[in-house]
Scaffold this active site. Structure first.
Site, PDB file in Angstrom:
ATOM      1  N   ASP A 246       0.783  -1.115  -0.021  1.00 42.93           N
ATOM      2  CA  ASP A 246      -0.444   0.091   0.264  1.00 42.93           C
ATOM      3  C   ASP A 246       0.850   1.410   0.226  1.00 42.93           C
ATOM      4  OD1 ASP A 246      -1.828   2.359  -0.109  1.00 42.93           O
ATOM      5  OD2 ASP A 246      -3.071   1.021   1.957  1.00 42.93           O
TER       6      ASP A 246
HETATM    7  C1  BGC Z   1      -5.013   3.348  -0.129  1.00 42.47           C
HETATM    8  C2  BGC Z   1      -4.663   2.754  -0.946  1.00 42.47           C
HETATM    9  C3  BGC Z   1      -5.066   3.230  -2.827  1.00 42.47           C
HETATM   10  C4  BGC Z   1      -3.883   3.568  -2.410  1.00 42.47           C
HETATM   11  C5  BGC Z   1      -3.729   4.514  -3.809  1.00 42.47           C
HETATM   12  C6  BGC Z   1      -3.752   4.555  -0.329  1.00 42.47           C
HETATM   13  O1  BGC Z   1      -4.319   5.386   1.142  1.00 42.47           O
HETATM   14  O2  BGC Z   1      -5.053   2.685   1.299  1.00 42.47           O
HETATM   15  O3  BGC Z   1      -5.976   1.588  -0.674  1.00 42.47           O
HETATM   16  O4  BGC Z   1      -5.342   1.916  -3.639  1.00 42.47           O
HETATM   17  O5  BGC Z   1      -3.482   4.314  -1.306  1.00 42.47           O
HETATM   18  O6  BGC Z   1      -4.660   5.512  -3.341  1.00 42.47           O
END
Ligand code: BGC
Length: 838
Positions: A225
Site C-alpha cells: 500500500d
Molecule cells: C490506500 C490504497 C490506495 C492507495 C493509492 C492508499 O492510501 O490505502 O487503497 O490504493 O492509497 O491511492
C-alpha cells in the site's frame, strides 16, 4: 509493448535495473528499462471508479456505487458487468492495473473505509469480488485484491498490530481473498498497512509466501500500500515484489547494497523481478502506449448500467401500509441535508471527480408529475460547504485563481510558477507536480470574489495539510498556521477545520484570498498518519442559520404536505479513509429533525444514505424506510427509480445494523491501543455474533423487502458420494422452487446457510455458504439451484493442525429469502477430514 522473454530479460538486467524495477517511480507508475524494452506500468484506484493519474485537478471518471451498495445487490452477474465497465474505464485512463477491489471486513460500524468493502461476511464478499475481478480481467486489465489482510480500521493504520487468532484470520479475514481467488486469480494483491500479530503484512512471510503463494498457488504480483513498505531486506525476503509509490524509500541503493552484501540473495531479488516482468506480459495485450493520454468515456450505456446498479443496491428496510412506491401524480415535499447534494461516494483514495452527479432531489423532480417542494430541515456538513463554486475570478468566471510560488507571501519578489483556474475549493495535491517548483515547500495564493445573496454573519473555514490563512478584503478571518489540531480530512492527515466569521452585506463584492503553504510548513505531529506528497487545502463558508428555525419550518411544511420524503445520512466527510467514525449516529440535528417530521406526518418516507450502519432512534416511528448507500454518478436517479416503483427493490443488507454501537461485537476492541487492536470477538463478527448471543440487531444481515411477495418450496439436496480424500468439488446442490406470488415483477435473493452439528469447537449458529438471485415476472415460478462445496460448507480452521477441519456429523441446510419462512434439509459428513489449499 512487446512480449518479454522473462528469463532472458532477468539474465540481461543489471543489478541496478533489477532494483529499479521493484519500486514505483512516482505515484502511479512503475519503472521502465528502455534498453530492454521494459515498459512502465500505470495503476489507478480503485474501488469506486478509475480516477486516473491525478487526484488534484484530474480528468473526470465514472463513479460506481460504493462496495457496500454493490454488496447489497447480491448479484454476481451485475458485479461481472460492473467489473467489465471498470476495466474499460481503466483503459480510458491508460491504466494497466486497477487498485481494487477492497475486501476487508466491517468488524465495526465505525470503520472509516467500511463503505469500500462489500460485506461483513467472507462468502458474500469473496464471491462478489471474484465476479467483479473476472469482469475487470476479461478486459485485459489487472485487478488488485486489497488490503491483504486485516486492515479493518483506520486508526493508526500503519502502526497498529491486529491481534487475531489463526482461526479468525482464516475463517473471517482471509476467506474473502481465498474465495475471490478461486473464482478469479487476480493479477495483483496489495498488502495492508498494518501488522498482523506483530509483523507488518508487507514483510510477513507467513502471509505473503506461505499462505498466498505456496498454499493458494497464486503467482501474481504483490505491491505495498502507498508508503506501506517499512524495510528493505525483510520485505523483499517475505515476498513484497513492488514498493509503491515512488520515489523509493527502501529499495534503490539500500537494496542494491543488501544484494551486494548477500543479505538479500540475488535469486530472491530475481523472484521479485520475475513477478513484475510476468505482470508486464500479462497486461501487454492491452497495447496501452507509454504516457497514455487520459480520456473520459461517459457513454449512454455506461450511464444506464450505473443507474441500474444504483437502483439495485437500494434496500427497502420497511414498508408498512404499502406507503411505497410514491404516487407520481401527487405533489411531494423533499426534506433534508442529503436531498440537494449528491452523496455519491465515500472519502479518501476511493473518491474521484465524477463525470456528473444526480442528487436525490433531481432524481425525484425528474420523475414526479406533481410539484416538488424543498425544505432544508437541517444541514449535515462536518466542514462548511465549499466556497469555490460561489466565487468568481476577476474576469467573471465561476471559481478562483490558484497561483503557485516558491516564495512565501512575506517575500516582496515572488515569481509566479504556475496558475490554474479552479472551481472546487478543496484539493489534495499528492500527485501535483510542476518542474518549476523547487522543493516540497511551496506557496499558493487562491483568489476569488464573493458577492453574497443575503446579508448576515458568515462562517468561513480552512482545513489544510500545510498552513492556511483566509483573508477577506485584506482582513485575516481564519488563521490556520499555528497551534494546529489534527483532523480527519485528506486521509486523516489534515488539521481540523479552523473557523472565523464576518458580517457581510448582500450584493457587495468581497475579495477572498487563501494563502496556503504546503505540508512542510505545518507544525502538526504526524505520527501514525500517512502524509501524501505536498499537502492539501479546503475552504468553505456558510451563512449562520438557526437549526431550530430550519427544523420548525420543515415540520410545518411536512404536516401539510401530500407526500413527504426525507433524505438524510452521511457523506464523504463523515466516512473516509484515514479516519474512523467516533460514533454511529447521524450528523448533529438529523435524528431530531427526522423524529419531529415523523411526528408531524407519520406517513413520511425516510431515505438514509451511508456506507456503513448508523443508529436510527426513530426507526420504530417510520413506516417506510430505504437505505441507499453512496450510489455513484447515478445516485439520485437510482433512489428515485425505487421510490416511484420503476425498479422493484431487491437488495439485502450486506452488513448488520445494530441498535446501538455498544451492541456490536468489536465494541470493546476497536482503535489502536498502544500499537495493537485485539480482535477479541474472534470469529463472531457481524451476524455470527448477534445470532449467537440472540441479540437481534435493528436490521439483520440479509434483510431487505420487495414491493412483491415470494414463496419458496420443495427444497431437495443432491450430494455426491464422499470419497476417502477430499477431492476438489464435492458439490452439494440445493434445488428449490421460487415463485413470485405478487403482482409486480421482482427479484428474489435465495440465501443458503449451514447449521453445523455439535463439533469439537464452538461454532456460529449458522453461516452463509451460498446464494443466488432470480428475476421473476408476477406469478412466475422457477427452479433455482444453489451449489456449495462440501469441504467449504462444513470446515472450520483447526489451529493445532494448521488445517481446515470438516468434522463428521449431520449438517443442516437452511434456505431463506425475502420474508421469514425457511426451508430446511440436511446432509451428512461421514468421516472427519482435514485439508489445506485454496
Ligand atoms: C490506500 C490504497 C490506495 C492507495 C493509492 C492508499 O492510501 O490505502 O487503497 O490504493 O492509497 O491511492
Amino acid at each position: 509493448m512487446t512480449r518479454l522473454d522473462v528469463e532472458k530479460t532477468i539474465e540481461e538486467l543489471t543489478l541496478g535495473e533489477k532494483v529499479a524495477l521493484t519500486a514505483g517511480v512516482d505515484f502511479w507508475h512503475t519503472a521502465a528499462v528502455d534498453r530492454l524494452n521494459i515498459p512502465a506500468l500505470r495503476m489507478s484506484d480503485g474501488p469506486n471508479g478509475v480516477r486516473g493519474t491525478r487526484f488534484f485537478n484530474g480528468i473526470p471518471a465514472a463513479c460506481f456505487p460504493c462496495a457496500t451498495a454493490l454488496g447489497a445487490t447480491w448479484n454476481t452477474d451485475l458485479l461481472h458487468e460492473v467489473g467489465q465497465l471498470m476495466g474499460e474505464e481503466s483503459i480510458a485512463k491508460g491504466s494497466h492495473i486497477i487498485l481494487g477491489p477492497t475486501i476487508n471486513i466491517q468488524r465495526s460500524p465505525l470503520g472509516g473505509r467500511g463503505f469500500e468493502s462489500f460485506a461483513e461476511d467472507g462468502v458474500l464478499s469473496g464471491t462478489l469480488a471474484g465476479h467483479f475481478c473476472k469482469g475487470v480481467q476479461e478486459k485485459g486489465v489487472a485487478a488488485t485484491l486489497k488490503h491483504f489482510v486485516c486492515n479493518d480500521q483506520e486508526h493508526e493504520r500503519m502502526a497498529v498490530s491486529s491481534i487475531v487468532t489463526m482461526r479468525a484470520l482464516r475463517e473471517i479475514y482471509l476467506l474473502p481473498f481465498q474465495l475471490a481467488m478461486r473464482i478469479c486469480p487476480t493479477a495483483c494483491v496489495m498488502t495492508a498497512y498494518n501488522k498482523v500479530n506483530d509483523t507488518h503484512v508487507s514483510e510477513n512471510k507467513e502471509i505473503l509466501t506461505d499462505i498466498l503463494r505456496k498454499e493458494w498457488k497464486w503467482d501474481g504480483l504483490v505491491m505495498s500500500d502507498w508508503f506501506g513498505t517499512y524495510s528493505t531486506s525483510d520485505a523483499i525476503a517475505a515476498g513484497l515484489d513492488l514498493e509503491m509509490p515512488g520515489k523509493t524509500r527502501w529499495r534503490g541503493s539500500a537494496l542494491a547494497h543488501a544484494v551486494s552484501s548477500n543479505k538479500v540473495p540475488e535469486f530472491v531479488l530475481d523472484d521479485r523481478v520475475r513477478n513484475i516482468l510476468n505482470l508486464i506480459n500479462w497486461v501487454e495485450p492491452l497495447g496501452i502506449p507509454g504516457n497514455a493520454l487520459e480520456k473520459a468515456l461517459n457513454r449512454p450505456q455506461d450511464q444506464a448500467l450505473l443507474r441500474r446498479a444504483a437502483a439495485e443496491s437500494v434496500v427497502l428496510m420497511k414498508n408498512e401500509d404499502s406507503l411505497l412506491p410514491l404516487n407520481r401524480e401527487k405533489s411531494t415535499l423533499v426534506i433534508g441535508p442529503n436531498a440537494k447534494i449528491a452523496a455519491y461516494c465515500g472519502g479518501g483514495s476511493a473518491s474521484l471527480d465524477p463525470y456528473y452527479t444526480v442528487s436525490p432531489f433531481e432524481g425525484v423532480t425528474a420523475k414526479s408529475k406533481g410539484d416538488v417542494h424543498f425544505s432544508q430541515g437541517v444541514y449535515s456538513h462536518k466542514e462548511l460547504p465549499l466556497l469555490g463554486p460561489l466565487l468568481k475570478t476577476e474576469d467573471g468566471q465561476t471559481g478562483f485563481r490558484f497561483r503557485v510560488y516558491n516564495e512565501p507571501p512575506s517575500e516582496a519578489n515572488r515569481t509566479l510558477v504556475d496558475e490554474l483556474h479552479l472551481i472546487r475549493s478543496s484539493g489534495f495535491l499528492m500527485d501535483y507536480v510542476n518542474p518549476k517548483i523547487k522543493s516540497l515547500t511551496f506557496y499558493v495564493d487562491m483568489e476569488g470574489y464573493f458577492t453574497p445573496e443575503e446579508s448576515g454573519v458568515y462562517d468561513f473555514g480552512v482545513t489544510v495539510v500545510g498552513t492556511g490563512r483566509l483573508l477577506i478584503d485584506g482582513e485575516v478571518v481564519v488563521d490556520n498556521t499555528k497551534n494546529q489540531r489534527q483532523g480527519s480530512t485528506f486521509f486523516g492527515s489534515a488539521t481540523v477545520e479552523e473557523r472565523g466569521s464576518k458580517h457581510l452585506e448582500a450584493g457587495k463584492t468581497y475579495k477572498v484570498i487563501l494563502e496556503f503553504g504546503s505540508a512542510p510548513t505545518s507544525d502538526l505531529d504526524t505520527r501514525g498518519i500517512v502524509i501524501f506528497g505536498p499537502g492539501g487545502f479546503r475552504f468553505g463558508a456558510n451563512r449562520q442559520v438557526s437549526q431550530e428555525d430550519l427544523i420548525a419550518s420543515a415540520v410545518t411544511h411536512a404536516s401539510q404536505a401530500d407526500q413527504v420524503v426525507i433524505f438524510a445520512g452521511l457523506t464523504s466527510e463523515w466516512e473516509t479513509e484515514g479516519y474512523d467514525r467516533e460514533h454511529m449516529d447521524l450528523p448533529p440535528g438529523s435524528n431530531e429533525m427526522i423524529s419531529r417530521v415523523l411526528d408531524a406526518n407519520p406517513n413520511t418516507i425516510v431515505v438514509i444514505q451511508s456506507g456503513t450502519p448508523v443508529t436510527m432512534p426513530w426507526a420504530h416511528k417510520t413506516k417506510a424506510l430505504l437505505h441507499a448507500w453512496f450510489g455513484g454518478n447515478e445516485c439520485g436517479n437510482g433512489i428515485a427509480d425505487v421510490l416511484y416503483g420503476d425498479v422493484n427493490p431487491s437488495a439485502k443488507l450486506p452488513v448488520s445494523f445494530p441498535v446501538r454501537l455498544q451492541d456490536n461485537p468489536s465494541y470493546l476492541n476497536f482503535r489502536s491501543e498502544r500499537g495493537r487492536v485485539l480482535y477479541g470477538e474472534d470469529i463472531y463478527v457481524g451476524y455470527r455474533y448477534y445470532d449467537k448471543i440472540n441479540l437481534p440487531p435493528l436490521f439483520p444481515f440479509g434483510h431487505g423487502l420487495s414491493y412483491t411477495t415470494f414463496s419458496r418450496s420443495s427444497l431437495s439436496l443432491t450430494t455426491t458420494p464422499e470419497s476417502l480424500t477430499l477431492s476438489d468439488g464435492e458439490p452439494i446442490t440445493a434445488s428449490l422452487t421460487v415463485k413470485n406470488t405478487g403482482s409486480l415483477p421482482g427479484a428474489e435473493i435465495v440465501q443458503l446457510w449451514i447449521v453445523p452439528p455439535r463439533t469439537s469447537v464452538n461454532r456460529p449458529l449458522r453461516e452463509l455458504k451460498g446464494f443466488t438471485k432470480v428475476f421473476l415476472a408476477p406469478g412466475e415460478e422457477k427452479q433455482v439451484e444453489v451449489v456449495v462445496e462440501k469441504k467449504l460448507a462444513t470446515s472450520w480452521w483447526d489451529e493445532q493442525r494448521a488445517k481446515w477441519a470438516s468434522e463428521k456429523g449431520v449438517y443442516e441446510v437452511l434456505v431463506t429469502g425475502t420474508g421469514g419462512e425457511e426451508l430446511r434439509s440436511s446432509f451428512e459428513v461421514e468421516k472427519t477430514r482435514f485439508w489445506v489449499g485454496l
